[in-house]
Design a protein around this motif. Sequence first.
Motif, mmCIF file in Angstrom:
data_model
loop_
_atom_site.group_PDB
_atom_site.id
_atom_site.type_symbol
_atom_site.label_atom_id
_atom_site.label_comp_id
_atom_site.label_asym_id
_atom_site.label_seq_id
_atom_site.Cartn_x
_atom_site.Cartn_y
_atom_site.Cartn_z
ATOM 1 N N ILE A 121 -11.436 28.207 29.883
ATOM 2 C CA ILE A 121 -12.208 29.381 29.508
ATOM 3 C C ILE A 121 -12.514 29.103 27.896
ATOM 4 O O ILE A 121 -13.686 29.660 27.791
ATOM 5 N N ALA A 122 -11.904 28.340 27.296
ATOM 6 C CA ALA A 122 -11.962 28.180 25.919
ATOM 7 C C ALA A 122 -13.528 27.398 25.797
ATOM 8 O O ALA A 122 -14.297 27.648 25.097
ATOM 9 N N GLN A 123 -13.660 26.169 26.617
ATOM 10 C CA GLN A 123 -14.767 25.541 26.510
ATOM 11 C C GLN A 123 -16.153 26.388 27.081
ATOM 12 O O GLN A 123 -17.117 26.225 26.493
ATOM 13 N N LYS A 124 -16.094 27.392 27.981
ATOM 14 C CA LYS A 124 -17.055 28.215 28.490
ATOM 15 C C LYS A 124 -17.435 29.103 27.487
ATOM 16 O O LYS A 124 -18.614 29.408 27.123
ATOM 17 N N PHE A 125 -16.663 29.680 26.596
ATOM 18 C CA PHE A 125 -17.092 30.361 25.353
ATOM 19 C C PHE A 125 -17.190 29.664 24.140
ATOM 20 O O PHE A 125 -17.243 30.501 23.122
ATOM 21 N N ASN A 126 -16.921 28.661 24.069
ATOM 22 C CA ASN A 126 -17.092 27.946 22.940
ATOM 23 C C ASN A 126 -15.942 28.281 21.724
ATOM 24 O O ASN A 126 -16.449 28.426 20.660
ATOM 25 N N VAL A 127 -14.907 28.248 22.070
ATOM 26 C CA VAL A 127 -13.511 28.537 21.321
ATOM 27 C C VAL A 127 -12.711 27.544 21.601
ATOM 28 O O VAL A 127 -12.665 26.951 22.657
ATOM 29 N N ASN A 128 -11.612 27.624 20.760
ATOM 30 C CA ASN A 128 -10.588 26.598 20.969
ATOM 31 C C ASN A 128 -9.385 27.378 21.837
ATOM 32 O O ASN A 128 -9.611 28.333 22.048
ATOM 33 N N PRO A 129 -8.714 26.845 22.554
ATOM 34 C CA PRO A 129 -7.703 27.362 23.536
ATOM 35 C C PRO A 129 -6.640 28.365 22.869
ATOM 36 O O PRO A 129 -6.353 29.494 23.600
ATOM 37 N N GLY A 130 -6.463 28.134 21.576
ATOM 38 C CA GLY A 130 -5.752 29.122 20.742
ATOM 39 C C GLY A 130 -6.359 30.339 20.602
ATOM 40 O O GLY A 130 -5.917 31.440 20.745
ATOM 41 N N ARG A 131 -7.765 30.316 20.464
ATOM 42 C CA ARG A 131 -8.582 31.951 20.515
ATOM 43 C C ARG A 131 -8.359 32.423 21.977
ATOM 44 O O ARG A 131 -8.230 33.707 22.084
ATOM 45 N N VAL A 132 -8.273 31.673 23.102
ATOM 46 C CA VAL A 132 -8.152 32.389 24.424
ATOM 47 C C VAL A 132 -6.769 33.090 24.261
ATOM 48 O O VAL A 132 -6.861 34.261 24.760
ATOM 49 N N SER A 133 -5.766 32.347 23.901
ATOM 50 C CA SER A 133 -4.449 32.954 23.910
ATOM 51 C C SER A 133 -4.455 34.293 23.020
ATOM 52 O O SER A 133 -3.847 34.998 23.492
ATOM 53 N N GLU A 134 -5.019 33.999 21.894
ATOM 54 C CA GLU A 134 -4.987 35.182 21.269
ATOM 55 C C GLU A 134 -5.644 36.267 21.916
ATOM 56 O O GLU A 134 -5.030 37.458 21.789
ATOM 57 N N ARG A 147 -17.493 20.615 9.953
ATOM 58 C CA ARG A 147 -18.036 22.176 10.266
ATOM 59 C C ARG A 147 -17.299 22.749 11.476
ATOM 60 O O ARG A 147 -17.175 22.179 12.401
ATOM 61 N N ALA A 148 -16.860 23.877 11.361
ATOM 62 C CA ALA A 148 -16.122 24.731 12.431
ATOM 63 C C ALA A 148 -17.101 24.598 13.790
ATOM 64 O O ALA A 148 -18.275 24.920 13.797
ATOM 65 N N ARG A 149 -16.576 24.109 14.762
ATOM 66 C CA ARG A 149 -17.350 24.022 15.863
ATOM 67 C C ARG A 149 -17.485 25.392 16.869
ATOM 68 O O ARG A 149 -18.085 25.453 17.663
ATOM 69 N N SER A 150 -16.535 25.925 16.758
ATOM 70 C CA SER A 150 -15.967 27.148 17.857
ATOM 71 C C SER A 150 -16.799 28.378 17.158
ATOM 72 O O SER A 150 -16.815 28.579 16.196
ATOM 73 N N ALA A 151 -16.891 29.271 18.235
ATOM 74 C CA ALA A 151 -17.389 30.688 17.618
ATOM 75 C C ALA A 151 -16.259 31.447 16.869
ATOM 76 O O ALA A 151 -15.299 31.105 17.549
ATOM 77 N N HIS A 152 -16.675 32.384 16.227
ATOM 78 C CA HIS A 152 -15.534 33.327 15.502
ATOM 79 C C HIS A 152 -15.145 34.178 16.925
ATOM 80 O O HIS A 152 -16.004 34.641 17.575
ATOM 81 N N LEU A 153 -14.005 34.532 16.921
ATOM 82 C CA LEU A 153 -13.274 35.420 17.705
ATOM 83 C C LEU A 153 -13.492 36.892 17.310
ATOM 84 O O LEU A 153 -12.570 37.417 16.758
ATOM 85 N N THR A 154 -14.506 37.730 18.008
ATOM 86 C CA THR A 154 -14.788 39.035 17.424
ATOM 87 C C THR A 154 -13.827 39.763 18.743
ATOM 88 O O THR A 154 -13.587 39.456 19.646
#
Length: 92
Positions: free
Chosen positions: A73-86, A44-51
């Motif tokens: 930052i990714a950990q704080k927002f429950n996303v992976n580091p690639g989403r933070v970069s995006e 199951r996907a563990r990270s939140a969708h990047l809206t």
Amino acid sequence: MAKNKRSIPDLRNRIREIADESGIDELHDLADEMFRNSPVRRARARSAHLTPELAEEIRVFARRNPKMHQRDIAQKFNVNPGRVSEAMNNIV
């Protein structure tokens, strides 16, 4: 190990060629079995969708915490580091 690896379909075709050349029917059967099985179960996907809203929150947070790593930052927002970069590069 071989420098250039062949794909499974390439190997399957070569095994069939060898089977035809040598008259070994079993090789045709083996070639027919060379397929990857579909995954039975996926994680199951563990990270939140990047809206767009979440991306903006990440950008604001990152501007306020310039020394913080994207990984943190990714950990704080429950996303992976690639989403933070995006988010930081306005890809969303």
